[in-house]
Design a protein around this motif. Structure first.
Motif, short mmCIF file in Angstrom:
data_model
loop_
_atom_site.label_atom_id
_atom_site.label_comp_id
_atom_site.label_asym_id
_atom_site.label_seq_id
_atom_site.Cartn_x
_atom_site.Cartn_y
_atom_site.Cartn_z
N VAL A 150 0.84 -1.20 0.00
CA VAL A 150 0.00 0.00 0.00
C VAL A 150 0.87 1.25 0.00
O VAL A 150 0.64 2.19 -0.77
CB VAL A 150 -0.95 0.00 1.22
N ALA A 151 1.91 1.26 0.86
CA ALA A 151 2.81 2.42 0.91
C ALA A 151 3.53 2.61 -0.42
O ALA A 151 3.67 3.74 -0.91
CB ALA A 151 3.83 2.23 2.04
N GLY A 152 3.97 1.51 -1.01
CA GLY A 152 4.67 1.59 -2.29
C GLY A 152 3.79 2.10 -3.41
O GLY A 152 4.21 2.93 -4.22
N TYR A 153 2.55 1.61 -3.46
CA TYR A 153 1.66 2.04 -4.55
C TYR A 153 1.24 3.49 -4.36
O TYR A 153 1.12 4.24 -5.33
CB TYR A 153 0.42 1.14 -4.62
N MET A 154 1.02 3.91 -3.10
CA MET A 154 0.68 5.31 -2.85
C MET A 154 1.83 6.21 -3.26
O MET A 154 1.63 7.27 -3.85
CB MET A 154 0.33 5.51 -1.37
N ASN A 155 3.04 5.79 -2.95
CA ASN A 155 4.22 6.57 -3.34
C ASN A 155 4.37 6.62 -4.86
O ASN A 155 4.71 7.66 -5.43
CB ASN A 155 5.47 5.95 -2.71
N GLU A 156 4.06 5.50 -5.51
CA GLU A 156 4.15 5.42 -6.97
C GLU A 156 3.15 6.37 -7.64
O GLU A 156 3.45 6.96 -8.69
CB GLU A 156 3.88 3.98 -7.41
N THR A 157 1.98 6.53 -7.03
CA THR A 157 0.95 7.41 -7.60
C THR A 157 1.16 8.87 -7.19
O THR A 157 0.46 9.75 -7.70
CB THR A 157 -0.46 6.97 -7.15
N GLY A 158 2.09 9.11 -6.25
CA GLY A 158 2.36 10.48 -5.82
C GLY A 158 1.61 10.91 -4.58
O GLY A 158 1.65 12.08 -4.19
N LEU A 159 0.91 9.98 -3.90
CA LEU A 159 0.19 10.31 -2.68
C LEU A 159 1.12 10.23 -1.47
O LEU A 159 1.94 9.32 -1.37
CB LEU A 159 -0.99 9.36 -2.49
N LYS A 160 0.95 11.17 -0.55
CA LYS A 160 1.75 11.18 0.67
C LYS A 160 0.83 11.16 1.88
O LYS A 160 -0.14 11.91 1.95
CB LYS A 160 2.64 12.42 0.71
N THR A 161 1.15 10.29 2.84
CA THR A 161 0.35 10.19 4.05
C THR A 161 1.20 9.56 5.14
O THR A 161 2.36 9.19 4.92
CB THR A 161 -0.92 9.36 3.80
N GLY A 162 0.64 9.42 6.34
CA GLY A 162 1.38 8.87 7.46
C GLY A 162 1.20 7.38 7.63
O GLY A 162 0.32 6.77 6.99
N PRO A 163 1.99 6.74 8.50
CA PRO A 163 1.91 5.29 8.71
C PRO A 163 0.55 4.83 9.24
O PRO A 163 0.10 3.74 8.90
CB PRO A 163 3.03 5.01 9.72
N GLU A 164 -0.11 5.67 10.05
CA GLU A 164 -1.42 5.29 10.57
C GLU A 164 -2.46 5.22 9.45
O GLU A 164 -3.33 4.36 9.44
CB GLU A 164 -1.87 6.28 11.65
N SER A 165 -2.34 6.13 8.49
CA SER A 165 -3.26 6.12 7.35
C SER A 165 -3.04 4.89 6.48
O SER A 165 -3.99 4.28 5.99
CB SER A 165 -3.05 7.38 6.51
N ILE A 166 -1.77 4.51 6.32
CA ILE A 166 -1.44 3.32 5.53
C ILE A 166 -2.00 2.08 6.21
O ILE A 166 -2.55 1.19 5.58
CB ILE A 166 0.08 3.22 5.33
N LYS A 167 -1.86 2.02 7.54
CA LYS A 167 -2.39 0.88 8.29
C LYS A 167 -3.91 0.83 8.19
O LYS A 167 -4.51 -0.25 8.02
CB LYS A 167 -1.97 0.96 9.76
N LEU A 168 -4.56 1.99 8.28
CA LEU A 168 -6.02 2.06 8.18
C LEU A 168 -6.48 1.52 6.84
O LEU A 168 -7.39 0.69 6.75
CB LEU A 168 -6.48 3.50 8.36
N LEU A 169 -5.85 1.99 5.77
CA LEU A 169 -6.24 1.56 4.43
C LEU A 169 -5.94 0.08 4.23
O LEU A 169 -6.72 -0.64 3.61
CB LEU A 169 -5.49 2.40 3.39
N SER A 170 -4.82 -0.39 4.76
CA SER A 170 -4.45 -1.80 4.64
C SER A 170 -5.45 -2.69 5.36
O SER A 170 -5.87 -3.73 4.85
CB SER A 170 -3.04 -2.02 5.19
N ASP A 171 -5.82 -2.30 6.57
CA ASP A 171 -6.78 -3.09 7.34
C ASP A 171 -8.14 -3.14 6.65
O ASP A 171 -8.81 -4.18 6.65
CB ASP A 171 -6.94 -2.51 8.75
N TYR A 172 -8.53 -2.02 6.07
CA TYR A 172 -9.82 -1.97 5.40
C TYR A 172 -9.87 -2.88 4.18
O TYR A 172 -10.89 -3.51 3.90
CB TYR A 172 -10.12 -0.53 4.99
#
Length: 340
Positions: A150-172
């Motif tokens: 998730v972090a890699g794909y967000m970085n690839e698309t140019g999106l920036k966010t924090g680790p908690e957001s990545i965890k939230l999206l991953s869990d969902y």
């Protein structure tokens, strides 16, 4: 040679192979892996592509003919062979071994199918092709591997966010990598500046049924058992995955456990640290007055057991047990009710 999907795109840019084998039960990784190989092959002049699929009527001579037949407009060809079961049978095994022994630099053969076991990987045909090419296993991502994707794909698309957001999206999106990709693509459209906060993810990514899960949590924390049970029935009727509700309960248990520990230590609550907005603070204060560490320990044990059993599809009516868990947050004494 085994190459994981996350490294495949870079690998094919630096290495040429006559054979590629892609097997697994994670559809998005398979699709992206096949597309990466197709793209690289096309750049290398393999502009003629044939697709074959193995079924009960398939004749393996068709594969041999395909490797030996070129059109007037191309000297290189790319052959995709779908092998659903991962087991070609006696004739197919012999044919694939022959292809491996006579690899042609002007022909690429890509074989793909569902998840395979050690028996297939130890087969003579598989080992023969593996020596001449690569094997890409595509299995569902979990835990840190999912977070990294998730972090890699967000970085690839140019999106920036924090680790908690990545965890939230991953869990969902756990168990559905395609959904994760779709949600990230949607975030990029909603926030073209590339900056996304956890609250924006909650408001934008979570669909209406998931938003109702957050409503359920607020009602549960407030102690309104009757309304809480009604909302659980509605979520079940709408087809909301039990794992989503279980994730939400686990999250609330973690927050309450930390808040209660701070209270016992005489610390004041730092609401910003826990990302609890002002309109929800009263719910937590209400729950803390009713909860004890003994109750939270009991909830933790049952959450762990239920989460594992839901993921293994071992619960006939998961929403019944989710209801029991929610009632423990109220709390109700359910010691006489067995948890499977």
């Amino acid at each position: 040679m085994q190459v994981y999907p996350s490294r495949l795109a870079q690998h094919v840019k630096q290495n040429n192979h006559s054979f590629y084998m892609i097997f697994g039960d994670e559809p998005l990784q398979k699709m992206l892996s096949i597309e990466a190989i197709r793209k690289q092959a096309l750049q290398q002049g393999f502009d003629e592509r044939q697709q074959l699929s193995v079924d009960n009527q398939f004749q393996w001579s068709r594969l041999i003919e395909a490797t030996q037949t070129l059109s007037l407009f191309s000297s290189k060809q790319f052959i995709e062979l779908e092998l659903p079961t991962g087991k070609p049978g006696t004739e197919g095994s012999k044919t694939l071994c022959e292809l491996a022994a006579n690899a042609n630099p002007d022909t690429i053969v890509l074989i793909h199918g569902q998840k395979i076991g050690r028996d297939v990987q130890n087969a003579k045909w598989f080992k023969a092709l593996d020596k001449q090419g690569i094997y890409v296993p595509c299995y569902p991502l979990e835990g840190n591997n999912l977070h990294q994707w998730v972090a890699g794909y967000m970085n690839e698309t140019g999106l920036k966010t924090g680790p908690e957001s990545i965890k939230l999206l991953s869990d969902y999106c756990e168990g559905n990598l395609l959904a994760a990709k779709q949600e990230i693509d949607k975030l990029l459209l909603l926030f073209p500046n590339g900056l996304v906060t956890e609250q924006q993810i909650i408001e934008s990514v979570v669909d209406q049924s998931r938003y109702n899960v957050f409503q359920l949590v607020d009602v549960m924390l407030s102690g309104d058992a009757v309304r809480m049970v009604k909302m659980l029935y509605r979520l079940e009727a709408e087809g909301v995955e039990p794992t989503i509700v279980c994730w939400a309960l686990t999250r609330e248990w973690q927050i309450l456990n930390t808040l209660l520990a701070d209270k016992q230590a005489g610390k004041s609550i730092n609401w910003n640290q826990h990302r609890i907005w002002k309109n929800r603070q009263a719910f937590y204060l209400s729950a803390m007055q009713r909860m004890s560490f003994a109750t939270l320990d009991n909830i933790q044990q049952k959450l762990q057991v239920l989460d594992q059993r839901i993921k293994q599809s071992q619960v006939m009516r998961p929403y019944v047990e989710l209801c029991h868990l929610c009632l423990l947050f109220v709390p109700y004494d359910l010691t006489s009710i067995p948890f499977e």
